[in-house]
Design an enzyme around this catalytic site. Structure first.
Site, PDB file in Angstrom:
ATOM      1  N   ASP A 124     -18.979 -19.164  23.308  1.00 53.28           N
ATOM      2  CA  ASP A 124     -19.403 -20.216  24.224  1.00 53.28           C
ATOM      3  C   ASP A 124     -19.824 -19.503  25.516  1.00 53.28           C
ATOM      4  O   ASP A 124     -19.646 -18.282  25.656  1.00 53.28           O
ATOM      5  CB  ASP A 124     -18.261 -21.199  24.464  1.00 53.28           C
TER       6      ASP A 124
ATOM      7  N   LYS B  76     -19.819 -25.730  16.226  1.00 56.18           N
ATOM      8  CA  LYS B  76     -19.055 -25.440  17.442  1.00 56.18           C
ATOM      9  C   LYS B  76     -17.949 -26.486  17.596  1.00 56.18           C
ATOM     10  O   LYS B  76     -18.072 -27.589  17.049  1.00 56.18           O
ATOM     11  CB  LYS B  76     -19.971 -25.400  18.664  1.00 56.18           C
TER      12      LYS B  76
ATOM     13  N   HIS C 195     -14.633 -25.338  31.078  1.00 53.28           N
ATOM     14  CA  HIS C 195     -15.560 -24.883  32.115  1.00 53.28           C
ATOM     15  C   HIS C 195     -14.813 -24.552  33.400  1.00 53.28           C
ATOM     16  O   HIS C 195     -15.302 -23.767  34.218  1.00 53.28           O
ATOM     17  CB  HIS C 195     -16.595 -25.969  32.438  1.00 53.28           C
TER      18      HIS C 195
ATOM     19  N   ARG D  49     -18.618 -36.989  22.779  1.00 57.38           N
ATOM     20  CA  ARG D  49     -19.481 -36.101  21.996  1.00 57.38           C
ATOM     21  C   ARG D  49     -18.971 -35.962  20.561  1.00 57.38           C
ATOM     22  O   ARG D  49     -19.740 -35.598  19.665  1.00 57.38           O
ATOM     23  CB  ARG D  49     -19.538 -34.718  22.647  1.00 57.38           C
TER      24      ARG D  49
END
Length: 339
Positions: free
Chosen positions: A251, A169, A182, A139
């Site tokens: 986030d 971000k 996560h 990414r």
């Protein structure tokens, strides 16, 4: 106005969701693949969201980066490359990469505008390193801060051309994380001097009106709190060293890097200096807890929110998405021919 962005459980609002959103008046909404069936369905859903408070201009967001981070998927929508494709093109032809990523972002934005989405949480300004976790991975827009800033700026410009607001971000930088936030808390053992490289792309775009934190620990700045819940990092680094004075979102507050209940996590983040909590998973008890535990959007945050809404323009007339994609691909083809 509740300082939160909430998710939606399915392709249409339930009666319970509609009543809750009407009562609590959240800052905005975020859509996921579960909310993206086709163009007609999405347009109906975003129209429903706008109608709740009678606002034609509503903060309706999504994560549509390209690559593996794409909530709107083929065959209904176009497939877009991940950031790495543009990072690699930059090594061959920097000017071509900048224009290609700008065209790519405009094409994405036009597809979003068409279905009523006004904000895209794109692009990541994280500087990739050899140890970077795959949660960022391909990414990223590169390994050099100047390159990341250049491609990131062009991405934001392309988004704006398509009538959508992009986002900085994950402040103050996710590139040194070696684990997925996560699932667990990344701890970045780098000095303040080393971290200057991570914050450089954000500093270059600090005037942008919308940004997002990352859930990481930086002991060089704060050995007790992750960035999202650290008054020191938010005030001294994000607001101070970076110079960001836009609307600061967390986030996703549901990520396992953080401890405590979701409403408690939200409360700590807002107390630390974040303006708005991002809560993605449409779990009604969590959303109700956030709305109950947190005060209304503060006056400074409301002023920042107003600047965000002012920055969202109408979808402009001009090139079709297919034209933009063809022009983007011509830059890749030219680079291949030259090689």
């Amino acid at each position: 106005m509740t300082p939160a962005i909430f998710g939606i459980a399915g392709p249409r609002l339930s009666a319970e969701e509609r009543a809750f959103f009407k009562d609590c008046d959240p800052v905005g909404y975020i859509l996921f693949a579960r909310n993206c069936v086709d163009r007609d369905q999405m347009r109906a859903l975003t129209d429903e969201l706008k109608a709740i408070h009678g606002r034609e201009q509503t903060f309706i967001s999504i994560d549509q980066e390209g690559g593996r981070v794409a909530r709107m998927k083929p065959p209904e929508w176009n497939r877009y490359p991940a950031g790495q494709a543009f990072a690699e093109l930059y090594q061959i032809a920097p000017a071509s990469a900048i224009e290609a990523v700008r065209l790519n972002a405009e094409a994405i934005a036009r597809e979003l505008s068409e279905v009523g989405v006004t904000v895209d949480f794109h692009a990541p300004f994280d500087v990739r390193r050899p140890e970077t976790s795959d949660v960022i991975g391909d990414r990223a827009l590169g390994t050099d801060p100047l390159q990341v800033a250049a491609l990131g700026r062009a991405t934001l410009e392309g988004m704006a051309r398509g009538g959508v607001l992009g986002c900085l971000k994950h402040m103050p930088g996710h590139g040194r994380a070696t684990v997925d936030s996560h699932k667990e808390m990344p701890v970045v053992h780098a000095s303040e001097a080393e971290l200057e490289e991570d914050i450089a792309p954000f500093r270059a775009l600090s005037s942008h009106p919308l940004g997002m934190t990352g859930h990481l620990m930086f002991p060089a700045w704060d050995g007790e709190h992750p960035a999202t819940q650290s008054p020191t990092i938010i005030e001294d680094v994000i607001r101070g060293a970076i110079g960001f004075d836009g609307l600061l979102l967390t986030d996703d507050i549901d990520m396992e890097a953080l401890e405590g209940s979701v409403p408690e996590r939200s409360e700590r983040a807002l107390a630390a200096g974040c303006d708005v909590t991002l809560n993605c998973w449409a779990k009604m008890p969590d959303m109700e807890g956030i709305a109950t535990r947190n005060p209304d959007l503060s006056d400074p945050a409301r002023a920042r929110f107003d600047r965000v809404m002012d920055a969202i323009g109408p979808m402009p007339e001009g090139f079709e998405t297919s034209d933009l994609i063809a022009r983007r691909d011509a830059f890749f083809a030219a680079a291949q021919d030259a090689a």
